[in-house]
Design a protein around this motif. Structure first.
Motif, short mmCIF file in Angstrom:
data_model
loop_
_atom_site.label_atom_id
_atom_site.label_comp_id
_atom_site.label_asym_id
_atom_site.label_seq_id
_atom_site.Cartn_x
_atom_site.Cartn_y
_atom_site.Cartn_z
N ASN A 125 0.80 -1.39 -0.04
CA ASN A 125 -0.15 0.10 -0.05
C ASN A 125 0.91 1.26 0.04
O ASN A 125 0.47 2.30 -0.64
CB ASN A 125 -0.91 -0.03 1.12
N GLU A 126 2.02 1.22 0.99
CA GLU A 126 2.99 2.20 0.86
C GLU A 126 3.51 2.66 -0.35
O GLU A 126 3.39 3.78 -0.96
CB GLU A 126 3.89 2.20 2.08
N VAL A 127 3.92 1.62 -1.11
CA VAL A 127 4.67 1.68 -2.32
C VAL A 127 3.69 2.12 -3.52
O VAL A 127 4.18 3.18 -4.26
CB VAL A 127 5.25 0.43 -2.78
N GLU A 128 2.51 1.78 -3.41
CA GLU A 128 1.43 2.31 -4.38
C GLU A 128 0.99 3.82 -4.10
O GLU A 128 1.17 4.28 -4.95
CB GLU A 128 0.26 1.32 -4.33
N ARG A 129 0.94 4.22 -2.70
CA ARG A 129 0.52 5.25 -2.24
C ARG A 129 1.57 6.51 -2.92
O ARG A 129 1.66 7.67 -3.27
CB ARG A 129 0.22 5.35 -0.70
N PHE A 130 3.18 6.10 -2.73
CA PHE A 130 4.10 6.86 -3.00
C PHE A 130 4.43 6.80 -4.43
O PHE A 130 5.31 7.56 -5.11
CB PHE A 130 5.20 6.67 -2.26
N GLY A 131 3.72 5.82 -5.21
CA GLY A 131 4.12 5.70 -6.71
C GLY A 131 5.53 5.38 -6.92
O GLY A 131 6.14 5.90 -7.88
N LEU A 132 6.04 4.31 -6.20
CA LEU A 132 7.44 3.84 -6.11
C LEU A 132 7.58 2.59 -6.86
O LEU A 132 6.59 1.76 -7.06
CB LEU A 132 7.85 3.62 -4.79
N SER A 133 8.78 2.45 -7.58
CA SER A 133 9.25 1.25 -7.95
C SER A 133 10.23 0.63 -6.94
O SER A 133 11.21 1.19 -6.64
CB SER A 133 9.74 1.39 -9.28
N TYR A 134 9.71 -0.54 -6.52
CA TYR A 134 10.21 -0.99 -5.06
C TYR A 134 10.98 -2.44 -5.36
O TYR A 134 10.51 -3.39 -6.02
CB TYR A 134 9.24 -1.00 -4.10
N THR A 135 12.28 -2.33 -5.22
CA THR A 135 13.02 -3.68 -5.31
C THR A 135 13.68 -4.09 -4.07
O THR A 135 14.45 -3.14 -3.38
CB THR A 135 14.28 -3.46 -6.39
N SER A 136 13.78 -5.37 -3.76
CA SER A 136 14.43 -5.94 -2.78
C SER A 136 15.78 -6.71 -3.09
O SER A 136 15.57 -7.37 -4.12
CB SER A 136 13.40 -6.84 -1.96
N ASN A 137 16.75 -6.36 -2.36
CA ASN A 137 18.05 -7.17 -2.76
C ASN A 137 18.34 -7.91 -1.70
O ASN A 137 17.91 -7.80 -0.46
CB ASN A 137 19.04 -6.02 -3.05
N VAL A 155 6.99 -7.26 -5.10
CA VAL A 155 8.39 -6.64 -4.92
C VAL A 155 9.42 -7.08 -6.13
O VAL A 155 9.31 -8.16 -6.58
CB VAL A 155 9.16 -7.02 -3.70
N GLY A 156 9.95 -6.01 -6.80
CA GLY A 156 10.89 -6.47 -7.44
C GLY A 156 12.18 -7.28 -6.82
O GLY A 156 12.42 -7.03 -5.68
N LYS A 157 12.79 -8.15 -7.46
CA LYS A 157 14.05 -8.69 -6.83
C LYS A 157 15.32 -8.69 -7.56
O LYS A 157 15.57 -8.66 -8.75
CB LYS A 157 13.55 -10.22 -6.70
N ALA A 158 16.42 -8.31 -6.95
CA ALA A 158 17.92 -8.20 -7.22
C ALA A 158 18.76 -9.08 -6.37
O ALA A 158 19.08 -8.54 -5.29
CB ALA A 158 18.02 -6.69 -7.24
N HIS A 159 19.20 -10.32 -7.19
CA HIS A 159 19.93 -11.20 -6.42
C HIS A 159 21.32 -10.81 -6.59
O HIS A 159 21.93 -11.13 -7.66
CB HIS A 159 19.71 -12.48 -6.99
N PHE A 160 22.05 -10.02 -5.69
CA PHE A 160 23.67 -9.92 -5.68
C PHE A 160 24.07 -9.54 -4.41
O PHE A 160 23.45 -9.30 -3.60
CB PHE A 160 23.83 -8.83 -6.66
N ASP A 161 25.35 -9.66 -4.30
CA ASP A 161 26.06 -9.29 -2.90
C ASP A 161 26.64 -8.03 -3.05
O ASP A 161 27.14 -7.46 -3.85
CB ASP A 161 27.29 -10.17 -2.95
N VAL A 162 25.98 -6.91 -2.28
CA VAL A 162 26.11 -5.44 -2.26
C VAL A 162 27.75 -5.24 -2.37
O VAL A 162 28.37 -4.04 -2.67
CB VAL A 162 25.49 -4.84 -1.31
N GLN A 163 28.46 -6.21 -1.72
CA GLN A 163 29.98 -5.82 -1.50
C GLN A 163 30.72 -6.86 -2.70
O GLN A 163 32.09 -7.07 -2.35
CB GLN A 163 30.44 -5.95 -0.19
#
Length: 248
Positions: free
Chosen positions: A55-67, A81-89
């Motif tokens: 609901n928050e994502v839609e209210r703010f009009g966001l494209s939201y990705t979980s890594n 949720v969009g999904k991004a599989h990688f090691d941030v470091q």
């Protein structure tokens, strides 16, 4: 410098207590997203449990990705949720390249202590962000004693202790990841290094105190008194937590 962002950070910096930090991290994230006008957001280490609701994502009009570093964790994330599989470091820029320049905003909560190299992590975050993009990380700070002990105790021992206290912290539940505390300091040296990586603006907001001694009479009262002393004087080397905020 973006005056609106600088003003928003200054409002956050009026607070120094860890209780405020824990209660207000997500409101601070929302405030920075609104202030910056961000529309594409990635949660570093979000895994199965994104911090924002649909609901928050839609209210703010966001494209939201979980890594997440774990494909298993991401597989449990909700479908919206969009999904991004990688090691941030990751030391391999090729793993980050598919997501380069896609995000206005990145944030993480209790993730940066688990990366072996904060320099690689922030270099990759710099790659992820669009020009002017912002990242905020909520992380513990060395040398608060509980985190020093966590760093020193062998992983198998600290994992077993955590599972006794929190039974769901298992590989089948919410796994515990090794803590390295790379770059988990509040210091001009860290801030300068982040600028060298390429960030135009860097802020660190320290917070004081923790609740690890709450059930130990005497020690808890002494800790509260010491926390007040450090907080009132803003002795950043004695902070327990921090928000590190950077802008590309």
């Amino acid at each position: 410098m973006d005056r609106n962002i600088s003003t928003a950070v200054a409002e956050i910096a009026k607070h120094r207590d860890r209780t405020w930090a824990w209660a207000n991290f997500l409101p601070s994230v929302r405030s920075l997203i609104e202030t910056s006008g961000a529309k594409s957001v990635i949660e570093i280490g979000g895994g199965r449990g994104p911090s924002f609701s649909q609901n928050e994502v839609e209210r703010f009009g966001l494209s939201y990705t979980s890594n997440d570093i774990s494909a298993r964790e991401l597989s449990k994330a909700p479908a919206w949720v969009g999904k991004a599989h990688f090691d941030v470091q990751s030391p391999d820029p090729a793993t980050i390249a598919p997501y380069a320049g896609q995000f206005d905003f990145a944030f993480s909560k209790m993730v940066m202590e688990h990366v072996e190299s904060y320099e690689r992590a922030y270099a990759n975050i710099h790659m992820l962000l669009k020009s002017g993009g912002i990242s905020i990380a909520f992380h513990p700070v060395l040398y608060a004693l509980p985190f020093v002990l966590n760093r020193m105790v062998p992983e198998f021992a600290s994992s077993a202790l955590l599972t006794k206290v929190f039974p769901d912290r298992t590989d089948d539940g919410y796994p515990k990841f090794p803590a390295w505390y790379s770059g988990c300091y509040v210091s001009p040296a860290i801030q300068n290094r982040l600028r060298e990586i390429g960030f135009t603006n860097v802020w660190q907001v320290p917070f004081y105190g923790h609740k690890y001694y709450k059930k130990i009479p005497g020690l808890w009262q002494a800790h509260q008194a010491a926390t007040g002393f450090f907080r009132d004087r803003n002795m950043t080397k004695m902070a327990s937590f921090a928000f590190t905020i950077v802008q590309k």
